[in-house]
Design a protein around this motif. Sequence first.
Motif, mmCIF file in Angstrom:
data_model
loop_
_atom_site.group_PDB
_atom_site.id
_atom_site.type_symbol
_atom_site.label_atom_id
_atom_site.label_comp_id
_atom_site.label_asym_id
_atom_site.label_seq_id
_atom_site.Cartn_x
_atom_site.Cartn_y
_atom_site.Cartn_z
ATOM 1 N N GLN A 98 0.798 -0.947 -0.041
ATOM 2 C CA GLN A 98 -0.067 0.043 0.009
ATOM 3 C C GLN A 98 0.877 1.131 0.085
ATOM 4 O O GLN A 98 2.275 1.051 0.279
ATOM 5 N N ASP A 99 0.547 2.481 -0.532
ATOM 6 C CA ASP A 99 1.020 3.428 -0.561
ATOM 7 C C ASP A 99 1.935 4.122 0.720
ATOM 8 O O ASP A 99 2.813 4.432 0.788
ATOM 9 N N GLU A 100 1.125 3.493 1.954
ATOM 10 C CA GLU A 100 1.683 4.081 3.222
ATOM 11 C C GLU A 100 2.992 3.157 3.570
ATOM 12 O O GLU A 100 3.792 3.534 4.245
ATOM 13 N N HIS A 101 3.259 1.971 2.645
ATOM 14 C CA HIS A 101 4.336 1.246 3.051
ATOM 15 C C HIS A 101 5.643 1.691 2.497
ATOM 16 O O HIS A 101 6.673 1.445 2.924
ATOM 17 N N GLY A 138 9.975 2.332 -1.055
ATOM 18 C CA GLY A 138 9.598 2.783 -2.129
ATOM 19 C C GLY A 138 10.765 2.826 -3.275
ATOM 20 O O GLY A 138 10.510 2.536 -4.266
ATOM 21 N N GLU A 139 11.690 3.241 -2.600
ATOM 22 C CA GLU A 139 12.966 3.381 -3.467
ATOM 23 C C GLU A 139 13.514 1.891 -3.890
ATOM 24 O O GLU A 139 13.714 1.991 -5.200
ATOM 25 N N GLN A 150 13.829 5.793 -13.232
ATOM 26 C CA GLN A 150 12.111 5.959 -12.932
ATOM 27 C C GLN A 150 12.145 6.336 -11.597
ATOM 28 O O GLN A 150 12.763 6.229 -10.690
ATOM 29 N N ILE A 151 11.018 7.153 -11.736
ATOM 30 C CA ILE A 151 10.747 7.658 -10.329
ATOM 31 C C ILE A 151 9.137 7.207 -9.835
ATOM 32 O O ILE A 151 8.128 7.393 -10.914
ATOM 33 N N THR A 195 11.466 -8.580 0.493
ATOM 34 C CA THR A 195 10.441 -9.367 1.171
ATOM 35 C C THR A 195 10.858 -9.422 2.548
ATOM 36 O O THR A 195 10.185 -9.369 3.577
ATOM 37 N N VAL A 196 12.211 -8.947 2.915
ATOM 38 C CA VAL A 196 12.477 -8.672 4.248
ATOM 39 C C VAL A 196 11.882 -7.321 4.842
ATOM 40 O O VAL A 196 11.391 -7.589 6.060
ATOM 41 N N TYR A 197 11.724 -6.248 4.196
ATOM 42 C CA TYR A 197 11.066 -5.175 4.586
ATOM 43 C C TYR A 197 9.709 -5.496 4.829
ATOM 44 O O TYR A 197 9.260 -5.187 5.857
#
Length: 163
Positions: A26-29, A42-43, A73-74, A142-144
Motif C-alpha cells: 500500500q502507498d503508506e508502506h 518505495g526506493e 524511473q520515479i 521481502t525482508v522489508y
Amino acid sequence: MSINKGILIEIERETENTRRLLSVLQDEHLSFKPHEKSMTLGELATHIVDLHNWVKNALTEEVFDFKTMYKPQIAKTVQDLKAMLNDSYAGNVSAIEKMTDEDWQKIWTLKSGEHIIVQLPKIGGFRFIIQNHLIHHRGQLTVYMRMLNLPLPGIYGPSADER
C-alpha cells in the motif's frame, strides 16, 4: 528451443513474481526504512521495477553508459510501480522478439563514462546484471515486508503465509 523462447518464459515468470509482491503493498508502506543506510521500501521497489526495464533499455544497446544513457524511473505510488512494471514487460517482450540467438552472444559493455564496469555476452548481462540483481533486491523487499508484518506471497513455491 531458441534462446528467446527461454528468456521470454523467464521474463514472464519473474515479472509475475514482482507483481505478486507489489499486490501486497500500500502507498503508506513506501516510506518505510529499516535502517538509516537502507533505501526506503518505495526506493527499493522502484529500483526492482526499474531493473525489469533493463532488458529493453540496456541490452538492446551494444554499449550502455550509466552517465549518458541511464534515466532512473520515479514512482510515487504503488499504482505507479504496477504501471511501470506492466510497461516494462510489454517493452521487454517486444525487444526480445527482435533479437536473434547471435545477438545474445554479442559482447555487451556496461560502463560509467570512461570506466568499463563489465564486458560480457548479452546473455551473461541478462543473467548477471539484470536477473540476479533484481532477484537479490526482491529478496531484500521481502525482508522489508516481513518487518512490516505484511503477508508474503509465494515466489518459487508457497510462502509460510500461504500455508
